[in-house]
Each structure stands twice: as C-alpha cells, then as structure tokens.
Design a protein around this motif. Structure first.
Motif, PDB file in Angstrom:
ATOM      1  N   UNK A 135       3.475  27.482   7.309  1.00  0.00           N
ATOM      2  CA  UNK A 135       2.215  27.129   7.967  1.00  0.00           C
ATOM      3  C   UNK A 135       2.351  27.231   9.490  1.00  0.00           C
ATOM      4  N   UNK A 136       3.516  26.883  10.025  1.00  0.00           N
ATOM      5  CA  UNK A 136       3.728  27.033  11.470  1.00  0.00           C
ATOM      6  C   UNK A 136       3.736  28.508  11.876  1.00  0.00           C
ATOM      7  N   UNK A 137       4.289  29.353  11.028  1.00  0.00           N
ATOM      8  CA  UNK A 137       4.264  30.789  11.313  1.00  0.00           C
ATOM      9  C   UNK A 137       2.836  31.316  11.314  1.00  0.00           C
ATOM     10  N   UNK A 138       2.026  30.826  10.389  1.00  0.00           N
ATOM     11  CA  UNK A 138       0.620  31.240  10.358  1.00  0.00           C
ATOM     12  C   UNK A 138      -0.118  30.761  11.603  1.00  0.00           C
ATOM     13  N   UNK A 139       0.210  29.560  12.081  1.00  0.00           N
ATOM     14  CA  UNK A 139      -0.409  29.055  13.310  1.00  0.00           C
ATOM     15  C   UNK A 139      -0.078  29.960  14.491  1.00  0.00           C
ATOM     16  N   UNK A 140       1.188  30.326  14.616  1.00  0.00           N
ATOM     17  CA  UNK A 140       1.595  31.212  15.704  1.00  0.00           C
ATOM     18  C   UNK A 140       0.901  32.566  15.617  1.00  0.00           C
ATOM     19  N   UNK A 141       0.780  33.077  14.405  1.00  0.00           N
ATOM     20  CA  UNK A 141       0.159  34.378  14.236  1.00  0.00           C
ATOM     21  C   UNK A 141      -1.329  34.344  14.577  1.00  0.00           C
ATOM     22  N   UNK A 142      -2.017  33.295  14.193  1.00  0.00           N
ATOM     23  CA  UNK A 142      -3.445  33.184  14.505  1.00  0.00           C
ATOM     24  C   UNK A 142      -3.665  33.031  16.006  1.00  0.00           C
ATOM     25  N   UNK A 143      -2.841  32.228  16.656  1.00  0.00           N
ATOM     26  CA  UNK A 143      -2.959  32.074  18.110  1.00  0.00           C
ATOM     27  C   UNK A 143      -2.691  33.400  18.814  1.00  0.00           C
ATOM     28  N   UNK A 144      -1.708  34.148  18.328  1.00  0.00           N
ATOM     29  CA  UNK A 144      -1.396  35.433  18.936  1.00  0.00           C
ATOM     30  C   UNK A 144      -2.521  36.432  18.714  1.00  0.00           C
ATOM     31  N   UNK A 145      -3.110  36.420  17.527  1.00  0.00           N
ATOM     32  CA  UNK A 145      -4.222  37.326  17.258  1.00  0.00           C
ATOM     33  C   UNK A 145      -5.447  36.964  18.096  1.00  0.00           C
ATOM     34  N   UNK A 146      -5.593  35.688  18.444  1.00  0.00           N
ATOM     35  CA  UNK A 146      -6.692  35.267  19.307  1.00  0.00           C
ATOM     36  C   UNK A 146      -6.525  35.738  20.729  1.00  0.00           C
ATOM     37  N   UNK A 147      -5.324  36.086  21.097  1.00  0.00           N
ATOM     38  CA  UNK A 147      -5.058  36.611  22.430  1.00  0.00           C
ATOM     39  C   UNK A 147      -4.463  35.555  23.339  1.00  0.00           C
ATOM     40  N   UNK A 148      -3.371  35.911  23.977  1.00  0.00           N
ATOM     41  CA  UNK A 148      -2.732  35.029  24.938  1.00  0.00           C
ATOM     42  C   UNK A 148      -3.124  35.503  26.332  1.00  0.00           C
ATOM     43  N   UNK A 149      -4.174  34.936  26.870  1.00  0.00           N
ATOM     44  CA  UNK A 149      -4.636  35.373  28.177  1.00  0.00           C
ATOM     45  C   UNK A 149      -4.966  34.166  29.038  1.00  0.00           C
ATOM     46  N   UNK A 150      -4.893  34.383  30.309  1.00  0.00           N
ATOM     47  CA  UNK A 150      -5.241  33.336  31.258  1.00  0.00           C
ATOM     48  C   UNK A 150      -6.726  33.432  31.573  1.00  0.00           C
ATOM     49  N   UNK A 151      -7.365  32.318  31.700  1.00  0.00           N
ATOM     50  CA  UNK A 151      -8.785  32.296  32.018  1.00  0.00           C
ATOM     51  C   UNK A 151      -9.223  30.873  32.277  1.00  0.00           C
ATOM     52  N   UNK A 152     -10.492  30.707  32.396  1.00  0.00           N
ATOM     53  CA  UNK A 152     -11.019  29.379  32.670  1.00  0.00           C
ATOM     54  C   UNK A 152     -11.677  28.806  31.426  1.00  0.00           C
ATOM     55  N   UNK A 153     -12.174  27.617  31.566  1.00  0.00           N
ATOM     56  CA  UNK A 153     -12.847  26.929  30.476  1.00  0.00           C
ATOM     57  C   UNK A 153     -14.204  27.601  30.236  1.00  0.00           C
ATOM     58  N   UNK A 154     -14.573  27.849  28.953  1.00  0.00           N
ATOM     59  CA  UNK A 154     -15.842  28.521  28.690  1.00  0.00           C
ATOM     60  C   UNK A 154     -17.043  27.573  28.808  1.00  0.00           C
ATOM     61  N   UNK A 155     -17.446  27.278  30.024  1.00  0.00           N
ATOM     62  CA  UNK A 155     -18.584  26.403  30.280  1.00  0.00           C
ATOM     63  C   UNK A 155     -19.735  27.265  30.797  1.00  0.00           C
ATOM     64  N   UNK A 156     -20.926  27.049  30.227  1.00  0.00           N
ATOM     65  CA  UNK A 156     -22.098  27.805  30.659  1.00  0.00           C
ATOM     66  C   UNK A 156     -22.454  27.390  32.076  1.00  0.00           C
ATOM     67  N   UNK A 157     -22.709  28.358  32.907  1.00  0.00           N
ATOM     68  CA  UNK A 157     -23.068  28.079  34.282  1.00  0.00           C
ATOM     69  C   UNK A 157     -21.931  28.290  35.256  1.00  0.00           C
TER      70      UNK A 157
END
Length: 112
Positions: free
Chosen positions: A36-58
C-alpha cells in the motif's frame, strides 16, 4: 526525481511480493502494508512532483499544484492504517487460539 521515486516504488512492490508469498501470517500482513505504501508513492508520482502555489481562486499564480492526488493519498493512508491494525489484531488473536502463525498449519491437514 520522479524516476527515482518510481524505482523506489518498484523496489517496494518487489519486497512486498516476496513478503506476501511467504508462509508466515505476520509477513503477509507486513507485505500488504508495504504494497500500500508503494501504491501511495506511485500515485503521488503520477500526480506530478512540481513546485507551485496553493490552488486558491483569485490568486495571480498561473501554476497551482493539483491537490487531488494529495487528498486521495491522505485518505488511502488512513484506510491502509486501519486495515493493517485490524489485520494485526486478528493475527494476534489467531496466534493466541492456535499457537502458530504458519499458514500451512492454520490451513490444516487436507487428508482429515
């Protein structure tokens, strides 16, 4: 970085498969937890490891981070922790009743 985490997830899947195929009940439970931990790592990696800000409208940032994979992983971590805890309690109770955690002995003799 994503390649390294993907390789780490593959190593965890390999270790989990080895533990799940063993004959001890505790090893099987630990193998499912590692899987299950391996699946967690894989899903996070598939989501993309990128730097950015908080997704707040405005906000003026054009590159927000997607929060959905993180929310899914958080939910999955809680569920896998609960499943592992229940499995360990059942394994402990089984050991108290039978005196063994070997799956062959728990299965019983097929001739009887």
């Amino acid at each position: 970085m994503e390649t390294l985490i993907t390789i780490l997830a593959g190593i965890l899947v390999t270790a989990a498969t080895y533990l799940i195929l063993s004959k001890s009940l505790i090893r099987v439970i630990l193998g499912t937890a590692i899987l299950s931990h391996a699946a967690h790592l894989l899903i996070i990696t598939m989501g993309g490891l990128k730097n950015g800000s908080v997704p707040i409208i405005g906000e003026g940032d054009a590159n927000p981070v997607d929060a959905l994979p993180q929310a899914l992983i958080l939910t999955s971590i809680v569920i896998s922790f609960a499943v592992t805890a229940v499995s360990l309690v059942l394994a402990y109770r089984t050991y108290q009743e039978t005196g063994t955690d070997k799956l062959d002995q728990l299965r019983g003799d097929r001739n009887e």
